[in-house]
Write a protein that holds these residues in place. Structure first.
Motif, PDB file in Angstrom:
ATOM      1  N   LEU A 241       0.836  -1.201   0.000  1.00  0.00           N
ATOM      2  CA  LEU A 241       0.000   0.000   0.000  1.00  0.00           C
ATOM      3  C   LEU A 241       0.871   1.251   0.000  1.00  0.00           C
ATOM      4  CD1 LEU A 241      -2.473  -0.766   2.934  1.00  0.00           C
ATOM      5  CD2 LEU A 241      -2.959  -1.019   0.518  1.00  0.00           C
ATOM      6  N   THR A 242       0.395   2.273  -0.683  1.00  0.00           N
ATOM      7  CA  THR A 242       0.962   3.609  -0.559  1.00  0.00           C
ATOM      8  C   THR A 242      -0.176   4.547  -0.173  1.00  0.00           C
ATOM      9  OG1 THR A 242       2.761   3.279  -2.133  1.00  0.00           O
ATOM     10  CG2 THR A 242       2.041   5.543  -1.773  1.00  0.00           C
ATOM     11  N   LEU A 243      -0.002   5.267   0.925  1.00  0.00           N
ATOM     12  CA  LEU A 243      -1.008   6.209   1.410  1.00  0.00           C
ATOM     13  C   LEU A 243      -0.612   7.605   0.932  1.00  0.00           C
ATOM     14  CD1 LEU A 243      -1.351   4.838   5.064  1.00  0.00           C
ATOM     15  CD2 LEU A 243      -2.579   4.117   2.999  1.00  0.00           C
ATOM     16  N   VAL A 244      -1.433   8.197   0.076  1.00  0.00           N
ATOM     17  CA  VAL A 244      -1.092   9.468  -0.569  1.00  0.00           C
ATOM     18  C   VAL A 244      -1.615  10.614   0.307  1.00  0.00           C
ATOM     19  CG1 VAL A 244      -1.045  10.735  -2.743  1.00  0.00           C
ATOM     20  CG2 VAL A 244      -1.293   8.245  -2.773  1.00  0.00           C
ATOM     21  N   LEU A 245      -0.821  10.986   1.296  1.00  0.00           N
ATOM     22  CA  LEU A 245      -1.232  11.961   2.309  1.00  0.00           C
ATOM     23  C   LEU A 245      -1.605  13.311   1.694  1.00  0.00           C
ATOM     24  CD1 LEU A 245       1.578  11.310   4.972  1.00  0.00           C
ATOM     25  CD2 LEU A 245      -0.618  10.134   4.736  1.00  0.00           C
ATOM     26  N   ALA A 246      -0.810  13.772   0.732  1.00  0.00           N
ATOM     27  CA  ALA A 246      -1.063  15.099   0.148  1.00  0.00           C
ATOM     28  C   ALA A 246      -2.387  15.137  -0.592  1.00  0.00           C
ATOM     29  CB  ALA A 246       0.084  15.491  -0.779  1.00  0.00           C
ATOM     30  N   ALA A 247      -2.791  14.015  -1.190  1.00  0.00           N
ATOM     31  CA  ALA A 247      -4.098  13.959  -1.842  1.00  0.00           C
ATOM     32  C   ALA A 247      -5.207  13.981  -0.803  1.00  0.00           C
ATOM     33  CB  ALA A 247      -4.200  12.702  -2.709  1.00  0.00           C
ATOM     34  N   GLY A 248      -5.045  13.235   0.274  1.00  0.00           N
ATOM     35  CA  GLY A 248      -6.045  13.220   1.337  1.00  0.00           C
ATOM     36  C   GLY A 248      -6.219  14.571   1.996  1.00  0.00           C
ATOM     37  N   ASN A 249      -5.124  15.321   2.142  1.00  0.00           N
ATOM     38  CA  ASN A 249      -5.194  16.640   2.776  1.00  0.00           C
ATOM     39  C   ASN A 249      -6.059  17.621   1.990  1.00  0.00           C
ATOM     40  OD1 ASN A 249      -3.794  16.566   5.207  1.00  0.00           O
ATOM     41  ND2 ASN A 249      -1.804  16.808   4.224  1.00  0.00           N
ATOM     42  N   ARG A 250      -6.157  17.410   0.683  1.00  0.00           N
ATOM     43  CA  ARG A 250      -6.957  18.323  -0.151  1.00  0.00           C
ATOM     44  C   ARG A 250      -8.259  17.657  -0.613  1.00  0.00           C
ATOM     45  NH1 ARG A 250      -3.633  22.732  -3.629  1.00  0.00           N
ATOM     46  NH2 ARG A 250      -1.912  23.125  -2.184  1.00  0.00           N
ATOM     47  N   ASP A 251      -8.705  16.693   0.133  1.00  0.00           N
ATOM     48  CA  ASP A 251      -9.967  16.013  -0.179  1.00  0.00           C
ATOM     49  C   ASP A 251     -11.126  16.944   0.199  1.00  0.00           C
ATOM     50  OD1 ASP A 251     -12.182  14.373  -0.377  1.00  0.00           O
ATOM     51  OD2 ASP A 251     -11.250  12.679   0.651  1.00  0.00           O
ATOM     52  N   PRO A 252     -11.987  17.326  -0.747  1.00  0.00           N
ATOM     53  CA  PRO A 252     -13.114  18.215  -0.423  1.00  0.00           C
ATOM     54  C   PRO A 252     -14.103  17.589   0.551  1.00  0.00           C
ATOM     55  CG  PRO A 252     -13.284  17.392  -2.674  1.00  0.00           C
ATOM     56  CD  PRO A 252     -11.933  16.994  -2.177  1.00  0.00           C
ATOM     57  N   ALA A 253     -14.047  16.270   0.715  1.00  0.00           N
ATOM     58  CA  ALA A 253     -14.891  15.638   1.733  1.00  0.00           C
ATOM     59  C   ALA A 253     -14.338  15.865   3.135  1.00  0.00           C
ATOM     60  CB  ALA A 253     -15.001  14.133   1.462  1.00  0.00           C
ATOM     61  N   HIS A 254     -13.101  16.337   3.213  1.00  0.00           N
ATOM     62  CA  HIS A 254     -12.460  16.602   4.513  1.00  0.00           C
ATOM     63  C   HIS A 254     -12.547  18.074   4.891  1.00  0.00           C
ATOM     64  CE1 HIS A 254      -9.616  16.816   7.745  1.00  0.00           C
ATOM     65  NE2 HIS A 254      -8.680  17.387   7.022  1.00  0.00           N
ATOM     66  N   VAL A 255     -12.234  18.972   3.955  1.00  0.00           N
ATOM     67  CA  VAL A 255     -12.302  20.417   4.219  1.00  0.00           C
ATOM     68  C   VAL A 255     -12.952  21.126   3.041  1.00  0.00           C
ATOM     69  CG1 VAL A 255     -10.306  20.548   5.764  1.00  0.00           C
ATOM     70  CG2 VAL A 255      -9.968  20.780   3.297  1.00  0.00           C
ATOM     71  N   ALA A 256     -13.625  22.227   3.319  1.00  0.00           N
ATOM     72  CA  ALA A 256     -14.205  23.052   2.258  1.00  0.00           C
ATOM     73  C   ALA A 256     -13.099  23.843   1.572  1.00  0.00           C
ATOM     74  CB  ALA A 256     -15.241  24.004   2.848  1.00  0.00           C
ATOM     75  N   ASP A 257     -13.255  24.096   0.292  1.00  0.00           N
ATOM     76  CA  ASP A 257     -12.272  24.868  -0.479  1.00  0.00           C
ATOM     77  C   ASP A 257     -10.858  24.370  -0.230  1.00  0.00           C
ATOM     78  OD1 ASP A 257     -14.247  26.646  -1.549  1.00  0.00           O
ATOM     79  OD2 ASP A 257     -14.259  27.702   0.382  1.00  0.00           O
ATOM     80  N   PRO A 258     -10.575  23.094  -0.475  1.00  0.00           N
ATOM     81  CA  PRO A 258      -9.282  22.516  -0.107  1.00  0.00           C
ATOM     82  C   PRO A 258      -8.097  23.107  -0.858  1.00  0.00           C
ATOM     83  CG  PRO A 258     -10.519  20.986  -1.483  1.00  0.00           C
ATOM     84  CD  PRO A 258     -11.460  22.098  -1.126  1.00  0.00           C
ATOM     85  N   GLY A 259      -8.356  23.708  -2.022  1.00  0.00           N
ATOM     86  CA  GLY A 259      -7.260  24.295  -2.780  1.00  0.00           C
ATOM     87  C   GLY A 259      -6.904  25.702  -2.365  1.00  0.00           C
ATOM     88  N   LEU A 260      -7.583  26.239  -1.342  1.00  0.00           N
ATOM     89  CA  LEU A 260      -7.292  27.586  -0.845  1.00  0.00           C
ATOM     90  C   LEU A 260      -6.476  27.509   0.445  1.00  0.00           C
ATOM     91  CD1 LEU A 260     -10.710  29.417  -1.386  1.00  0.00           C
ATOM     92  CD2 LEU A 260      -8.734  29.267  -2.938  1.00  0.00           C
ATOM     93  N   PHE A 261      -5.549  28.430   0.589  1.00  0.00           N
ATOM     94  CA  PHE A 261      -4.731  28.543   1.798  1.00  0.00           C
ATOM     95  C   PHE A 261      -5.448  29.468   2.778  1.00  0.00           C
ATOM     96  CE2 PHE A 261      -1.118  30.868   3.937  1.00  0.00           C
ATOM     97  CZ  PHE A 261      -0.731  29.815   4.762  1.00  0.00           C
ATOM     98  N   ILE A 262      -6.022  28.887   3.834  1.00  0.00           N
ATOM     99  CA  ILE A 262      -6.864  29.644   4.771  1.00  0.00           C
ATOM    100  C   ILE A 262      -6.389  29.336   6.200  1.00  0.00           C
ATOM    101  CG2 ILE A 262      -9.211  30.118   5.556  1.00  0.00           C
ATOM    102  CD1 ILE A 262     -10.228  28.995   2.890  1.00  0.00           C
ATOM    103  N   PRO A 263      -5.463  30.123   6.732  1.00  0.00           N
ATOM    104  CA  PRO A 263      -4.946  29.849   8.080  1.00  0.00           C
ATOM    105  C   PRO A 263      -6.015  29.844   9.164  1.00  0.00           C
ATOM    106  CG  PRO A 263      -3.511  31.385   6.928  1.00  0.00           C
ATOM    107  CD  PRO A 263      -4.743  31.225   6.083  1.00  0.00           C
ATOM    108  N   ASP A 264      -7.137  30.536   8.935  1.00  0.00           N
ATOM    109  CA  ASP A 264      -8.185  30.599   9.950  1.00  0.00           C
ATOM    110  C   ASP A 264      -8.951  29.285  10.112  1.00  0.00           C
ATOM    111  OD1 ASP A 264      -8.777  33.904   8.807  1.00  0.00           O
ATOM    112  OD2 ASP A 264      -7.886  33.334  10.720  1.00  0.00           O
TER     113      ASP A 264
END
Length: 424
Positions: free
Chosen positions: A320-343
């Motif tokens: 298995l390879t777990l693609v962490l960077a893809a998971g971090n930008r999963d829209p099911a995890h956070v809204a607007d995943p492609g935006l840098f929003i420190p808040d």
């Protein structure tokens, strides 16, 4: 000629500056079977589940992809990497838990709660000196001048590496990390491993022996003289763990700091916010760990049993390879995943992995990045990118700029508020 697969395009160096469109494509199929029989997992919920699943092994000796790579290269040795015996990084419980506990006794709570926090003033001093050294220049390289020297100096002082010796191992570490690039053929990987392994191992063996003879107040001395309830680590483990801490203790942080500086320069409003309010560094670093993580994927996990996930059965024995960077930008995890929003104040990212193998050095990396990026924002006068994108390091999974040239108008005094006109 057939079109390269999404995964092949992710590994292709020409896409290193922006692999995120390919991660988006990869997420359309949460679990992907590759032609070699291994599997990719790219969505947040599935990655998080597998990071905590005891049926997923980190033991590299069980991994068919790693075994095939070693066999193709004619390698019969064992270990996590060049010159290393297996450490807790590539072990499963209970051995993982035992050796991680022995190491953590001297690094963090509950036995040594002040080890990292106690270095904050020293980290700030190092960052201040590094920024001061930029004062007479109009162009700097964030990687060479800040992102690399800060964490490497800190980990050397933490472990008890004599001053000046960090220059001895920089070349070895660079070669060792190149050997893990999955884009290289196994024979080339093996040559690079051998090239770096002997020197790195000899270096750490000498260091362990020196600290055993004359222990100090550093982490390595504490480990080699440990008479705790679980006994001392065997020498092979001490050397391997020392190398692991030395390499992992700075390499990923270099990427975190340099990716962070690049992201701030691309987002001038957020750079100004950090300049005006250094307290923003804490949530900002967490968002950076999601948005531009230093580690993009974790390879060489092995299914110990059939695992049903996202409608796919990963068979026992599969790699298995777990693609962490893809998971971090999963829209099911956070809204607007492609935006840098420190808040977002989101600490449920995969920037440090998860489960029993959650990054050992996370508290150190967080603090170093917060200090470095605050110094970058508050002290450099009018920083601006020379080229965008900058050149990147070869590795697709330890991803960050190899250089980050930035033009500046000057350097503000460390105690002066940003924009007060006090320029060195």
């Amino acid at each position: 000629m057939s079109q390269p697969s999404t995964w092949e395009q992710i590994l292709d160096y020409s896409n290193r500056a922006n692999p995120y469109p390919f991660y988006e494509e990869l997420r359309k199929t949460p679990v992907t079977r590759l032609p070699d029989g291994s599997y990719l997992v790219s969505t947040y919920a599935e990655i998080a589940a597998l990071l905590h699943d005891p049926r997923v092994s980190s033991d590299i000796e069980r991994n068919p992809a790693a075994a095939a790579m070693r066999a193709a290269a004619g390698e019969d040795g064992e270990g996590d990497g060049p010159g290393m015996t297996p450490t807790f990084l590539s072990m499963d419980p209970p051995d993982h838990d035992k050796f991680r506990r022995i190491t953590m006794r001297h690094f963090g709570p509950p036995t040594t709660p002040g080890r990292v926090a106690g270095m904050e003033a020293r980290m700030t001093e190092i960052a201040t000196d590094l920024i001061d050294n930029m004062a007479a220049r109009s162009r700097i390289d964030v990687v060479d001048d800040l992102a690399y020297p800060l964490p490497v100096t800190v980990i050397c002082e933490l472990l008890g590496v004599p001053p000046g010796d960090e220059q001895r191992f920089r070349v070895w570490v660079d070669v060792a990390l190149q050997s893990t690039d999955p884009g290289l053929d196994p024979e080339t990987q093996q040559k690079k491993r051998i090239e770096a392994g002997k020197e790195l191992r000899a270096f750490m063996e000498e260091l362990v022996d020196a600290h055993r003879r004359a222990p100090g107040n550093d982490l390595l001395s504490a480990m080699v003289t440990d008479d705790g309830p679980e006994g001392r680590m065997p020498d092979e483990q001490l050397v391997g763990t020392g190398l692991l801490l030395l390499i992992a203790g700075h390499e990923t942080t270099v990427n975190l700091i340099s990716n962070g500086a690049l992201t701030l320069l691309r987002h001038p409003a957020e750079l100004q916010r950090l300049r005006d309010d250094p307290g923003m560094a804490i949530p900002m670093v967490e968002e950076l760990l999601r948005y531009e993580p230093p580690v993009h994927f974790v390879p060489f996990r092995t299914a110990l049993d059939d695992i049903d996930i996202a409608g796919t059965t990963i068979p026992a024995g599969a790699s298995l390879t777990l693609v962490l960077a893809a998971g971090n930008r999963d829209p099911a995890h956070v809204a607007d995943p492609g935006l840098f929003i420190p808040d977002r104040h989101n600490n449920k990212h995969l920037g440090f992995g998860g489960g029993v193998h959650l990054c050992f050095g996370a508290p150190l990396a967080r603090l170093e990045a917060q200090i470095a990026l605050t110094a970058f924002a508050t002290r450099l006068e009018n920083p601006r990118l020379v080229s965008d994108p900058p050149p990147y390091r070869p590795s697709p999974f330890l991803r960050g700029p190899s250089h980050l040239p930035v033009d500046i108008n000057g350097v503000l005094a460390p105690d002066g508020p940003a924009g007060d006109g006090t320029v060195r």
